[in-house]
Every structure is written in structure tokens, then in C-alpha cells.
Design an enzyme around this catalytic site. Sequence first.
Site, PDB file in Angstrom:
ATOM      1  CD  GLU A 167      48.294  33.861  36.634  1.00 45.34           C
ATOM      2  OE1 GLU A 167      47.077  33.792  36.719  1.00 45.34           O
ATOM      3  OE2 GLU A 167      48.945  33.412  35.671  1.00 45.34           O
ATOM      4  CE  LYS A 193      44.126  33.199  45.988  1.00 43.78           C
ATOM      5  NZ  LYS A 193      42.832  33.735  46.275  1.00 43.78           N
ATOM      6  CG  ASP A 203      40.409  39.685  47.855  1.00 45.23           C
ATOM      7  OD1 ASP A 203      39.765  38.621  47.784  1.00 45.23           O
ATOM      8  OD2 ASP A 203      40.566  40.325  48.909  1.00 45.23           O
ATOM      9  CE1 TYR A 205      41.226  32.676  37.686  1.00 47.51           C
ATOM     10  CE2 TYR A 205      41.271  35.009  38.261  1.00 47.51           C
ATOM     11  CZ  TYR A 205      40.729  33.736  38.409  1.00 47.51           C
ATOM     12  OH  TYR A 205      39.690  33.534  39.263  1.00 47.51           O
ATOM     13  CE  LYS A 224      44.727  33.832  51.222  1.00 47.34           C
ATOM     14  NZ  LYS A 224      43.387  34.256  50.874  1.00 47.34           N
ATOM     15  CB  CYS A 238      24.208  61.859  76.444  1.00 50.96           C
ATOM     16  SG  CYS A 238      24.450  62.505  74.781  1.00 50.96           S
ATOM     17  CB  CYS A 296      22.360  66.338  75.839  1.00 50.05           C
ATOM     18  SG  CYS A 296      21.719  64.676  76.050  1.00 50.05           S
ATOM     19  CB  CYS A 322      21.640  59.814  74.308  1.00 47.64           C
ATOM     20  SG  CYS A 322      20.869  61.347  74.854  1.00 47.64           S
ATOM     21  CB  CYS A 334      20.451  64.654  72.474  1.00 51.89           C
ATOM     22  SG  CYS A 334      22.136  64.090  72.293  1.00 51.89           S
TER      23      CYS A 334
HETATM   24  S1  IVH Z   1      43.834  30.098  38.927  1.00 52.46           S
HETATM   25  C1  IVH Z   1      42.470  25.605  39.125  1.00 52.46           C
HETATM   26  N1  IVH Z   1      44.674  32.557  39.008  1.00 52.46           N
HETATM   27  O1  IVH Z   1      41.602  32.405  43.646  1.00 52.46           O
HETATM   28  C2  IVH Z   1      42.793  26.927  39.701  1.00 52.46           C
HETATM   29  N2  IVH Z   1      42.916  31.952  40.476  1.00 52.46           N
HETATM   30  O2  IVH Z   1      41.858  30.188  45.629  1.00 52.46           O
HETATM   31  C3  IVH Z   1      42.281  28.036  38.900  1.00 52.46           C
HETATM   32  N3  IVH Z   1      42.069  33.823  41.827  1.00 52.46           N
HETATM   33  O3  IVH Z   1      38.851  30.441  42.740  1.00 52.46           O
HETATM   34  C4  IVH Z   1      42.454  29.334  39.542  1.00 52.46           C
HETATM   35  N4  IVH Z   1      43.412  35.357  41.018  1.00 52.46           N
HETATM   36  O4  IVH Z   1      38.764  32.958  42.261  1.00 52.46           O
HETATM   37  C5  IVH Z   1      43.818  31.664  39.518  1.00 52.46           C
HETATM   38  N5  IVH Z   1      45.517  34.714  38.936  1.00 52.46           N
HETATM   39  C6  IVH Z   1      44.653  33.833  39.431  1.00 52.46           C
HETATM   40  C7  IVH Z   1      43.719  34.191  40.408  1.00 52.46           C
HETATM   41  C8  IVH Z   1      42.855  33.212  40.925  1.00 52.46           C
HETATM   42  C9  IVH Z   1      42.415  35.110  41.861  1.00 52.46           C
HETATM   43  C10 IVH Z   1      41.015  33.246  42.679  1.00 52.46           C
HETATM   44  C11 IVH Z   1      40.020  32.399  41.953  1.00 52.46           C
HETATM   45  C12 IVH Z   1      40.093  31.029  42.554  1.00 52.46           C
HETATM   46  C13 IVH Z   1      40.729  31.326  43.883  1.00 52.46           C
HETATM   47  C14 IVH Z   1      41.520  30.109  44.300  1.00 52.46           C
END
Ligand code: IVH
Length: 677
Positions: free
Chosen positions: A114, A116, A118, A226, A313, A407, A410, A425, A431
Site C-alpha cells: 500500500e 505510505k 505523507d 489503512y 521510502k 541595491c 536603485c 536596501c 527604490c
Molecule cells: S500502518 C503499526 N500504513 O506511517 C503500524 N502506516 O512510520 C501502523 N503511514 O504512523 C501503521 N501510510 O502515520 C501504515 N499505509 C500505511 C501508512 C502508514 C502512512 C504512516 C502512519 C504511521 C507512520 C509509520
Amino acid sequence: MPFTDPQNRILQLRDELNLHNYNYYVLNAPEISDIEFDRLLHELEDLEKEHPEMEDPLSPTRRVGSDLTEGFEQVAHIHPMLSLANTYSIEEVDDWFARVRTAIEGEKFNIVGEMKFDGTSISLIYENGKLVRAVTRGDGEKGDDVTENIKTIKSIPLRLQGSGWPETFEIRGEVLMPWQEFERLNSERAFNEEPLFANPRNAASGTLKMLSSREVARRGLDAYFYYLLGAELPYDNHFDNMMAAKKWGFKVSDIMTCLESIEDVDSFIKYWDSARRELPVATDGLVLKVNSLRQQLNLGFTSKSPRWAIAYKFPAERALTRLKFVSFEVGRMGIVTPVANLEPVLLSGTIVKRASLHNEDIINTLDIHEHDMLYVEKGGEIIPKITGVDETKRDTDAQLIKFVSHCPACGTPLIRVEGEASWQCPNKFGCPPQIAGRVEHFVGRKMMNIDGIGEETSQQLFDSGLVKNIADLYDLTREQLLKLEGFGPRSAERVLEGLETSRLAPYDRVIYSLSIPFVGDTVAKKVAKAFPDIDMLMSAKSEELSAVKDIGPRIAESIVEYFSNPINIEIVNRLKAAGLQMSASENSSENHTDRLEGKSFVISGTFSHHSRDEYKELIERNGGKNVSSISKKTDYVFAGKNMGPSKLEKATSLGIPIIDELQFLAMIGEEDNIVTD
Ligand code: IVH
């Protein structure tokens, strides 16, 4: 409509509106127009007002937020919110996969891949299908109760749909600010010279912790889920549980995929490494989770993170490009900013041509020489940043970039205030970019909000010699405007009306509009409250000013210096003579609301409860904008008696709602103050 009793109608409207919210915010497939939605919402609001016994904190009407939040209560998490082990290398993901295989002793297993997301994590608790609490991650053990703010995120179900949910459960997800909303918010902040959010993550977490849920509601947050937790989950695996959650109304990403083998995992990573750029929300990697809950339990947790999951990451996006030259740009406060002008380079989906170098110290620390090859990074940040130099590509005779001593606009020698990183300036009144910048600031939306003058027109007015300072704006005549390129009778009229209306802008905004160094909108409000008249402010001593809460000696000195300059005194006196609000009186900021925030109104006709000018003021005071002619962008036509037939026809043909006095007063919450005879 067949007769329904109001109680039933309330319940029916709530269900209908919940469904429309779901269609719009979760499925992205609205079934009714925004106008129709607003009509239903208003109907519900009215009925709820008449039937307070039907109060429901989860009603769709509560999603607009309020200004009443007083602070956040700290709440302990039922299950601690741990983080994930993370890596930047596919090999380490493969090692993790091998460890999992060993630990579960050759049993078959699946991985769920899935995104991650942000943003900022959130834990929601549901009981009997209703949202009862929303808590931020905090320190992992306890977080802030942000339920009221979370309720304003329209993709989060307040009541669940379908059936089969456990009596109580927790669901975790990520609150996000979509790119589009992030860019909108940052350009609004740039315009108001407020600090920009570095990335959507900061914007989302900052927004979620705001005390006014009404402001949170305005900011367009979204949330993806998630992780489902509870004693009685419907399935024995993560994927099916998340699909069930999707059916209950939660936004669960379609990207969630079941992966069977290490090859599947690797190709999932490779695919999303580039495809993620097309997503509407920020992601900083992928998460891989063992699917079976039983296997998850067997694998368990380390002290910090689950062994059954790992985050991969994405590497920060970086590009190498040639520095063409460094330009030095002067802002309205006279600060000179060095800007790297680059050979255009593609980075995270946008072409980067320029990046701020901020100040002299940064040039020196990075040791930037003429025509260097520079590393530009974006990472999660939308604003490109120069992070380094490839010195191997430097010409042997290239010179270190030298900060200008005079500047660039001017020619005045620059000064560097002790303790500050920037060069300035000092030629405030001679200016050109400083003067034009102050005019542009003055007319801005959060300042005097002068319709018809934006960045380009400010520059044009300055270049034409008509406006040499902000007070000159009020001497502009129709004839002068008509002589300007691109101006016709309509645009001239719009500017003159905009100026006219700005005479009603409250005193604190006038202070903010003056471009006094260190006086932003918050400081201006505090100053206006403590010195409710411009004469008091002009004669205030530094000690009197710094006695005001949150006004430090630097701000105090800056205000004293501003008003000790005869040129500024003359400008302020001319603004006073032009009729601007120079005292707090009843126009004080306390009477301000954002009920009409961002909405534009065309007023037409005559009125009975207030005069036209009073209505214009009310529009401004509630955050709206007066415009003189109807266009597609107009939000409402506010019609009194004898509205012109051509206006009526235009409003109707463009489908712009026409409101009357009572409707307008209801919009600003003043319908109860009307005296009728
Ligand atoms: S699972 C026990 N799934 O990443 C772990 N976390 O570094 C439960 N995050 O605190 C987290 N997308 O804020 C999970 N698909 C995803 C995620 C996710 C973003 C964030 C979340 C977590 C942090 C962990």
C-alpha cells in the site's frame, strides 16, 4: 413534496446529505449539484434550529466547524501508535521478506502492498457505527482529542454505512492535504506574506491542530485509512478487513494490493516509485504488511514497530543542473534575496527554473561559484531547494558568487542589520520595487481588498507615475485610469468602486496595509486593540508599545520608527483625509467573521434594513468581497428593490443565486436582529 413531519424530515435530510458527502468526497462521484447540496443543507439547518430537541453532534450540519474549540484534551491510546521500520533499499525489503518467511516457518503468506501517505496519523474510535473520538498520534501513548476538527473532514464517515461493523473498533489512517489544496493555501499565504508550509504534511498537521474547526473546515483536508483494530474484526486478514471498511464508508486507497511473492513485491515497488507522481496526494513511500492477522500476531512487535510490516521510502527527488546566474531581488521591505536562475530541469513533475538562495550565508556555506552544477531537491517539499554543488564540474577560473553591495534596483549601498542574515536596501521611498511592492500589499485581499487592482495593475499604476505611494491611490480619477493600457470604462469603474469600498475596511486592516516592518495581520489586530485610534498609535512610545502582550521591542521600535518619518506621517494623514477607518470604533476586528470568506457579491437595488454602503461594509466585515459587475466568478447577487433588469437577466443566465435582504442577513447570522414593523 409529500407532507413529512419535521422530525422525520430532519432524519431523512441527514441520511441524504451523508450519502451525498460520501459520493462527493469518497467516491469522487457527486450525484447532485453544489447548489442543490447547499439547499438541502440549509433546509436541515433551519429545521434543526426550529427543533433543538433533535440535536445530534454527528449531523452533517456540524461539519462546518465552529470557533469555539478551547484546546485539546489529551487522551491515552487504547493500543499504542507505533511507527514502522523503514528503509530506502529494495535489498533490505527482500531481507525483511526472507526474515518473515523464516519466522513463520515455511507457512504460505501474502503481503499487502500500500501507499505510505505523507500526512499526519489519526486514530478514530467508532461505537455502534458512530464516530465517538478522534485522537492524534501525539507521543504514541497519548494524543490530542481532535474530534471536532476531524468531523469537518467530509470524507470521514460520522455514521457508518452498510452492516457488519464490530460494536467498537479503532481505525487508523492518515489525514492529508491534497496537492491542489496545498498549492491553493500556499499561494494565498504567499500573497498575504505569511510563512509558507514546507510540505503538505506540515500543512495537514498544522491544520488539524488549529483551534478553530471552522478554519479547519475551510482547508479541504482528506483522509485515507489503512489499519483496523479491535477484538471482533470481520475477517482474519488485513486486506479483507480494509475492503470491509471501504464498504462502511471509509476512504481506502484502491492501490492496496495483495502480493504473492518477492517478485510481486519488487515490481510493486518499481511501479509505484515513478507512478506515485501522478497521485493527488503526497506519499513518501510504500508500506508492506503481512496479510494474515494470525501471522501478524506470531511475528509480533519490537519495542518500536511491528515485525509484520516495513516501509520502503522513496528517495528524495534530486536533479543536477547548471546555474545560469544569480539575480538579486528586492522585496517591499527592502530585503534583498539572492535567487539561483537555473537551466530548466524536470523535478517531481514540474520544471524548475529558479530557486531561492535565501541569503548571503547560504551562498557561502554551499560555496556556490559562477556556472556551478547545482543539486536541486524537492523531496516532500514543493519549493525547490539547492542542496549542494558538484565541484568536479566547476570551471577552474570560476569565481565565488559575491553578494551585491548596492541595491540592484536603485543603486543605494546595502546595509546588514546586526544579528540578521539579510541585506537591505535602506532607500525605502526611492527604490521602485519597494514602492510597487507596498502598493501591491496595500490592495491585497487580506489588506484593503481593492477589487480591480492586482499585482499587474499595481505595477502598471506605479510605472505610469500615477501612484508613487499608497495614498496616491485615492487621488486616482476615472480619466487617468482610462488612459492606461488595457483599461476601459468598466475596469476603471471597478477600481474606483474598489477604492470606495476600501474606505470601510476596519482600522486594524489599515494598520496591516501600511507595510510597517514586522507588523503582520495578527500584530496589527493587537496594536489596533491597544491603541484604538491612529493618533494614539502615532504618538505611542516604544515602552508603551512593548507593554502590549506579544509585542516585543523589535516590533515596538519598528512602529516608532515608521511613525517618526515625515513621509509616512504625510501618507497616513492623506489616507485619513481620504476617509479610511483610522479608529477602532465599531469596526474593530471583534466584529469580524469569516462567514462569507472567499464569496463575492454584487449588490444591486435599494434596501430597507440597512443602506447599500452598510451592506457593503457587512460583506467586508464577514470576509466577503464586493464586486461591481456580474461574471461567472460572482457567488451571489444581493438584490434589493428595483434591481436593474439587465443585471437580473445576467444573473439568471449565469445561474448565479439571487438573494434578498433576509437571506443575506441569515447568511451572516443577523436575521434575529431585524426590527420589522
Ligand atoms: S500502518 C503499526 N500504513 O506511517 C503500524 N502506516 O512510520 C501502523 N503511514 O504512523 C501503521 N501510510 O502515520 C501504515 N499505509 C500505511 C501508512 C502508514 C502512512 C504512516 C502512519 C504511521 C507512520 C509509520
